[in-house]
Design a protein around this motif. Sequence first.
Motif, PDB file in Angstrom:
ATOM      1  N   MET A   1     -12.437  -1.016  -1.591  1.00 17.20           N
ATOM      2  CA  MET A   1     -11.385  -1.020  -2.723  1.00 17.20           C
ATOM      3  C   MET A   1     -11.573  -0.119  -3.673  1.00 17.20           C
ATOM      4  O   MET A   1     -12.536  -0.247  -4.248  1.00 17.20           O
ATOM      5  N   ARG A  24      -0.210  -2.313  -6.711  1.00 10.34           N
ATOM      6  CA  ARG A  24      -0.992  -1.312  -5.931  1.00 10.34           C
ATOM      7  C   ARG A  24      -2.536  -1.255  -6.269  1.00 10.34           C
ATOM      8  O   ARG A  24      -3.398  -1.241  -5.907  1.00 10.34           O
ATOM      9  N   GLN A  27      -3.957  -4.427  -5.402  1.00  4.74           N
ATOM     10  CA  GLN A  27      -4.452  -4.473  -3.919  1.00  4.74           C
ATOM     11  C   GLN A  27      -5.767  -3.689  -3.878  1.00  4.74           C
ATOM     12  O   GLN A  27      -6.664  -3.755  -2.765  1.00  4.74           O
ATOM     13  N   GLU A  28      -5.837  -2.576  -4.796  1.00  6.06           N
ATOM     14  CA  GLU A  28      -7.208  -1.851  -4.788  1.00  6.06           C
ATOM     15  C   GLU A  28      -8.405  -2.552  -5.394  1.00  6.06           C
ATOM     16  O   GLU A  28      -9.540  -1.864  -5.822  1.00  6.06           O
ATOM     17  N   GLN A  49       2.566 -12.092  -7.910  1.00  5.58           N
ATOM     18  CA  GLN A  49       2.094 -11.450  -6.431  1.00  5.58           C
ATOM     19  C   GLN A  49       0.774 -10.865  -6.900  1.00  5.58           C
ATOM     20  O   GLN A  49      -0.137 -10.664  -6.051  1.00  5.58           O
ATOM     21  N   LEU A  53      -2.962 -11.907  -4.813  1.00  2.00           N
ATOM     22  CA  LEU A  53      -4.094 -11.023  -4.285  1.00  2.00           C
ATOM     23  C   LEU A  53      -5.468 -11.286  -4.646  1.00  2.00           C
ATOM     24  O   LEU A  53      -6.554 -10.702  -4.336  1.00  2.00           O
TER      25      LEU A  53
END
Length: 255
Positions: A1, A24, A27-28, A49, A53
């Motif tokens: 990541m 995004r 997510q990284e 959301q 994650l």
Amino acid sequence: MRLEHRVALVSGAAQGIGQAIALRFAQEGADIALNVRKDDERAADTRRQIEALGRRCAVLVGDVSRVADVRAVVAGAVEQLGRLDVLVNNAGIEKRADFLDITEDDYDRVLDVNLKGAFFLTQAFATHLRDSGRGGKVINISSVHEELPFPHFTAYCLSKGGMKMMMRNLAIELAPLGITVNNIAPGAIRTPINAKLLDQPDLLQPLLAQIPLRRLGQPGDVAGVAVFLASADADYVTGTTSVVDGGLLWHYQEQ
């Protein structure tokens, strides 16, 4: 990541491009501070959301056109998440009006949100980094209209042209602090700001004819470039604008 152990502040993060970038980044591997006008269901959904994650998320309410608000947002992000490494100046508005008809209130609102907000958010963010003895990344979400005329949206174009020169100046001034400053200039992207356009084929089709890739962009198209600029892969990139427009800027012809 690519953004693990980073903390990013994204303004205008409850929808559209800002939301896509925040998700995004999460997510990284980044923890996210969301700057929003209202802590409403859109903000709550974005936070859910991000937390799904496995990342931390703070929601910070503030009007970027008010200097006191932006300083409180930065201070609140640091208090809740411990630090900041990346700032994404995404909050923006536009007002359609013929030049001879635009009001002072509309002019002030566009410039205050789009340019003044980014200016003073960057100032507060850079001050935090200087005081912490760390470098960081500033990413401004500009527009192809930092270059491309847009009749009936002169105040908007002024704000984005100003953002371009602000970016170039700050890239030099903040470099000794290890802070990079870059713009992303989206073209026509499927976002709520373009909802009226998407519902009118007589307006949409001529626009698509101007885009060599023959489609509108998605918020994720912009988010991918933002991840690169926020990552170590872009440590030697500063003072630049990355255009994300499907070729529109170099193909556009005034109708």
